[in-house]
Design a protein around this motif. Structure first.
Motif, mmCIF file in Angstrom:
data_model
loop_
_atom_site.group_PDB
_atom_site.id
_atom_site.type_symbol
_atom_site.label_atom_id
_atom_site.label_comp_id
_atom_site.label_asym_id
_atom_site.label_seq_id
_atom_site.Cartn_x
_atom_site.Cartn_y
_atom_site.Cartn_z
ATOM 1 N N LEU A 1 44.860 50.443 39.669
ATOM 2 C CA LEU A 1 46.368 50.312 39.677
ATOM 3 C C LEU A 1 46.843 49.546 40.823
ATOM 4 O O LEU A 1 47.778 48.605 40.376
ATOM 5 C CB LEU A 1 46.925 51.541 39.914
ATOM 6 C CG LEU A 1 46.660 52.836 38.633
ATOM 7 C CD1 LEU A 1 47.086 54.152 38.922
ATOM 8 C CD2 LEU A 1 47.570 52.241 37.385
ATOM 9 N N LEU A 2 46.265 49.653 41.798
ATOM 10 C CA LEU A 2 46.672 48.465 43.057
ATOM 11 C C LEU A 2 46.391 47.007 42.509
ATOM 12 O O LEU A 2 47.345 46.304 42.924
ATOM 13 C CB LEU A 2 46.137 48.853 44.472
ATOM 14 C CG LEU A 2 46.789 50.258 44.854
ATOM 15 C CD1 LEU A 2 45.547 50.404 46.378
ATOM 16 C CD2 LEU A 2 48.020 50.057 45.298
ATOM 17 N N SER A 3 45.131 46.678 41.953
ATOM 18 C CA SER A 3 44.936 45.704 41.806
ATOM 19 C C SER A 3 45.710 45.227 40.347
ATOM 20 O O SER A 3 45.860 43.828 40.211
ATOM 21 C CB SER A 3 43.559 45.614 41.070
ATOM 22 O OG SER A 3 42.675 45.952 42.228
ATOM 23 N N SER A 4 46.232 45.893 39.565
ATOM 24 C CA SER A 4 47.184 45.640 38.632
ATOM 25 C C SER A 4 48.858 45.592 39.031
ATOM 26 O O SER A 4 49.702 45.363 38.393
ATOM 27 C CB SER A 4 47.172 46.849 37.505
ATOM 28 O OG SER A 4 45.831 46.552 36.877
ATOM 29 N N GLN A 5 48.849 45.477 40.481
ATOM 30 C CA GLN A 5 50.080 45.448 41.019
ATOM 31 C C GLN A 5 51.005 46.537 40.709
ATOM 32 O O GLN A 5 52.355 46.493 40.560
ATOM 33 C CB GLN A 5 50.932 44.214 40.804
ATOM 34 C CG GLN A 5 50.014 43.004 41.246
ATOM 35 C CD GLN A 5 50.834 41.681 40.953
ATOM 36 O OE1 GLN A 5 51.300 41.212 40.014
ATOM 37 N NE2 GLN A 5 50.755 40.684 42.052
ATOM 38 N N GLY B 1 47.647 45.636 50.651
ATOM 39 C CA GLY B 1 48.232 44.628 51.341
ATOM 40 C C GLY B 1 48.022 43.166 50.686
ATOM 41 O O GLY B 1 49.109 42.257 50.553
ATOM 42 N N LYS B 2 47.038 42.791 50.094
ATOM 43 C CA LYS B 2 46.595 41.761 49.323
ATOM 44 C C LYS B 2 47.623 41.352 48.271
ATOM 45 O O LYS B 2 48.355 40.442 47.972
ATOM 46 C CB LYS B 2 45.184 41.575 48.808
ATOM 47 C CG LYS B 2 44.807 40.415 47.942
ATOM 48 C CD LYS B 2 43.334 40.435 47.539
ATOM 49 C CE LYS B 2 43.103 39.029 46.554
ATOM 50 N NZ LYS B 2 41.956 39.212 46.217
ATOM 51 N N GLU B 3 47.952 42.533 47.345
ATOM 52 C CA GLU B 3 48.752 42.509 46.176
ATOM 53 C C GLU B 3 50.163 42.838 46.596
ATOM 54 O O GLU B 3 51.203 42.683 45.687
ATOM 55 C CB GLU B 3 48.298 43.850 45.174
ATOM 56 C CG GLU B 3 46.841 43.471 44.787
ATOM 57 C CD GLU B 3 46.792 42.194 43.863
ATOM 58 O OE1 GLU B 3 47.871 41.641 43.387
ATOM 59 O OE2 GLU B 3 45.477 41.675 43.936
ATOM 60 N N GLN B 4 50.521 43.233 48.069
ATOM 61 C CA GLN B 4 51.790 43.530 48.162
ATOM 62 C C GLN B 4 52.428 44.602 47.571
ATOM 63 O O GLN B 4 53.682 44.382 46.903
ATOM 64 C CB GLN B 4 52.537 42.068 48.209
ATOM 65 C CG GLN B 4 52.145 41.017 49.298
ATOM 66 C CD GLN B 4 53.129 39.816 49.255
ATOM 67 O OE1 GLN B 4 53.860 39.587 48.344
ATOM 68 N NE2 GLN B 4 52.951 39.101 50.163
ATOM 69 N N VAL B 5 51.672 45.497 47.494
ATOM 70 C CA VAL B 5 52.161 46.652 46.754
ATOM 71 C C VAL B 5 52.151 48.040 47.588
ATOM 72 O O VAL B 5 51.415 48.041 48.827
ATOM 73 C CB VAL B 5 51.500 47.320 45.381
ATOM 74 C CG1 VAL B 5 51.989 46.135 44.215
ATOM 75 C CG2 VAL B 5 49.938 47.246 45.686
#
Length: 683
Positions: A82-86, A110-114
């Protein structure tokens, strides 16, 4: 704002209620891999967007926020996806199984800014805020020490609690799950804590006691004790300050404090005790009042977490705290997940599979099959010692330990067997436990039977699937009698058995190549079971029973070996059609006659008749009070009406088709049951 809830358990309901309180118009979706839970949850709570996979949900619903309420073992993979899907993620604790996994999730967020957070609700609990305000208002000075305590009655509840399924799999067991509560509560008075020392007591792979000594940068000491083996249960934090102390009892929703007194020492001790007693009395009264008016919220801290989670800039650092907590816990090897994988042994072919083999009927059935020389595979819920009666036949027994809710395990259990007896069912617990064990477990077995080429399935149902309210309109009840029209009002056990039998009947219709037999036995009794059956009435001590009615209600009893006779006879029957049989002995004693028989055999009991109208009145009142106060009707009146009559159940179908006749009569059966009880040393 679009939100998805992953998982359909009790916590999902809590999250959903709080979300709708915050925003009644919120767009919601629900995901669960269990179609039974998913269908019930979405229907009951009015959610049209329901999915059985994350991929399908992401493609169709496209959420902004996700609440992950699934068992902890799935948190990392779900959250990573889910995080990788923003998608912003709020996860139930524990956030993951290792500190390394949490570190990875924080990096992705942090990378996906979520946003990523975890439900450490004690950090925002109103009781904690009240205690902190109290320390400041009473001028207690600096905090010097904090003690946290959490005891959990896991071993008493694990047989009937659906959460035990995933708690069993946590590193170290249930303590792994309760530890974040203690850490997060204590740190609200100390700030971040650092490890000093710890000790665990473990039996097998389960931590029974976990003791910790911690400190912060200012030298404040904190100690914690979490365990599974002490009573009464505790869930508390004690804060020791320079000039006073505060006790937070999260279990009973009470805060009390003790301050420095200028009175003489002897007098101050007396006044402190009196003040403490008054605080306890007043706090209990307030808690009861809030409970009655539905204002007592054990998840009150979650409101603040959700509000912060949906804010433009989230300020809580619960995910970082969770990472630190696991780093502390991982100093004890018991909380580090095992990396070794146990290879499954290949199973030889078996003559028959029995689920629920450790139950009362199951033990007798397995023993009979073993005595006939059959190789019997049993699917058991726990690895407790096998019954002594089976031990002479050890070479004929194959044991599979696991949960019938686990479809992969059930598929393995059905490998290379041609005949299956399905007895496993939940006997107690909440509706989710019955749904998972009795209904989904049955459907898992049906699917596995079809896939593995099982030739015959024999299912043990119950007389409770009949519509009991219609008994008075028919003296004799055969297998075609009206199926229960309102199963949800008959209680969790009957409701789940009704759904399970319906699934078996549908399976038989769709799979005519498999011989399906359904038995509906009456009240099973015999050696190994207390002859003072629950249906006799309500036990008062060892000697008295309050009967439902005047003692003239007839009991549809069936002796355990008579049921086994029918089961074994069914193995020889195969005509390719679904067969359903009532199984009840011929005696039908009244409650009073049965009690007299117990007394004749030395089991002294006295039946106190209570008119049926008394129960009808009491249950009517309770139903209405629960409906008003708890917003939930237990339907006690309906259940009473369903069991009040004394029908005779027609067993001619079993007699004609299986040539079944009860071989053990009532007097012989009761004598055998009491003799077995006496031999076991039970009074």
């Amino acid at each position: 704002m679009r939100t998805v809830i992953i998982g359909c358990g009790n916590l999902a309901r809590v999250h959903l209620q709080k979300l709708r309180n915050m925003n009644p118009d919120i767009a919601l979706a629900i995901v669960d891999i269990d179609p039974e839970r998913l269908a019930q949850f979405s229907s009951e709570l009015g959610i049209s967007a329901s999915f059985t996979s994350i991929e399908q949900m992401l493609q169709s619903f496209r959420p902004d926020y996700a609440h992950i309420t699934t068992p902890p073992g799935s948190h990392y993979s779900l959250c990573e996806h889910l995080l990788s899907s923003q998608v912003h993620c709020l996860v139930e604790k524990p956030l993951a199984m290792t500190s390394e996994q949490i570190s990875s999730l924080l990096t992705i967020a942090g990378k996906e800014q979520v946003k990523l957070t975890v439900n450490h609700m004690r950090s925002f609990d109103p009781m904690v805020k009240k205690a902190r305000d109290l320390i400041k208002r009473k001028d207690f000075g600096e905090v010097k020490a904090v003690n946290g305590r959490y005891s959990f009655d896991y071993f008493d509840n694990r047989k009937y609690d659906s959460t035990s399924r995933w708690m069993e799999k946590l590193p170290g067991g249930p303590v792994f799950d309760i530890a974040p509560h203690v850490f997060s509560a204590m740190e609200q008075f100390t700030g971040p804590l650092h490890y000093q020392a710890s000790q665990v007591t473990a039996i097998g792979d389960k931590v029974h006691d976990y003791q910790l000594l911690l400190t912060n940068d200012k030298g404040i000491f904190a100690s914690a004790l979490m365990n599974l083996n002490t009573l009464p249960l505790k869930n508390e934090v004690i804060v020791e300050c320079e000039r006073g102390s505060v006790h937070l009892d999260f279990r009973n929703f009470i805060i009390n404090y003790q301050s420095v007194s200028a009175l003489p020492n002897a007098v101050s001790r007396v006044t402190a005790n009196l003040h403490g007693a008054w605080q306890l009395l007043w706090g209990t009264t307030v808690a009861i009042t809030k409970f009655v008016f539905k204002r007592l919220d054990p998840y009150a801290g979650l409101d603040a977490i959700i509000k912060d989670f949906y804010s433009e800039k989230m300020i809580n650092k619960c995910a970082e705290d969770a990472h630190r907590y696991l780093q502390i816990m991982e100093r004890e090897p018991a909380f580090v997940p095992a990396t070794e994988r146990v290879e499954e042994q290949e199973l030889a072919a078996a003559d028959v599979l029995v689920t629920g083999g450790r139950g009362f009927l199951g033990q007798a059935l397995v023993l009979r099959l073993l005595k006939q020389g059959r190789v019997v595979r049993v699917l058991l819920h726990s690895n407790s010692p096998l019954p002594q009666s089976w031990q002479p036949y050890e070479k004929q027994i194959q044991v599979i330990i696991g949960d019938i809710y686990d479809h992969k395990l059930v598929l393995r259990a059905c490998t290379d067997v041609r005949k299956v007896f399905h007895l496993a069912a939940a006997m107690q617990g909440n509706w989710h436990y019955h749904l998972d064990t009795t209904v989904t477990g049955t459907k898992n077995l049906l699917t596995a039977s079809s896939q593995q080429g099982v030739e015959q399935l024999i299912y043990i149902s119950t007389l409770n699937v009949y519509h009991g309210e219609d008994y008075q309109q028919s003296y004799k009840v055969d297998e075609s009698f009206q199926f229960e029209r309102q199963p949800q009002q008959r209680g969790n056990y009957s409701h789940a058995k009704w759904q399970a039998e319906q699934a078996v009947r549908d399976f038989a219709s769709d799979n005519p190549e498999i011989q399906v037999t359904i038995f509906r036995p009456g009240l099973i009794y015999g050696p190994g079971l207390d002859p003072c059956l629950n249906d006799l009435g309500i036990s008062i001590g060892d000697k008295y029973l309050l009967s439902i009615g005047m003692g003239d209600r007839r009991l549809p009893l069936v002796y355990v070996e008579n049921v086994v006779d029918a089961c074994v006879s069914a193995l020889k029957h195969s005509d390719g059609t679904l067969k359903i049989f009532n199984l009840v002995d011929n005696d039908y004693p009244t409650q009073r006659e049965y009690i007299e028989l117990l007394n004749q055999n030395g089991k002294k009991k006295r039946l106190i008749p209570i008119p049926l109208v008394v129960y009808k009145t009491a249950f009517w009142v309770l139903d209405h009070l629960c409906a008003i106060g708890l917003k939930r009707n237990p339907h006690l009146s309906y259940r009473l009406r369903s069991i009040s009559s004394s029908p005779v159940f027609d067993t001619s179908e079993a007699q004609q088709t299986l040539h079944w006749q009860p071989q053990v009569g009532l007097k012989q059966g009761v004598n055998a049951a009491i003799s077995a009880l006496n031999q076991a040393g039970v009074k």
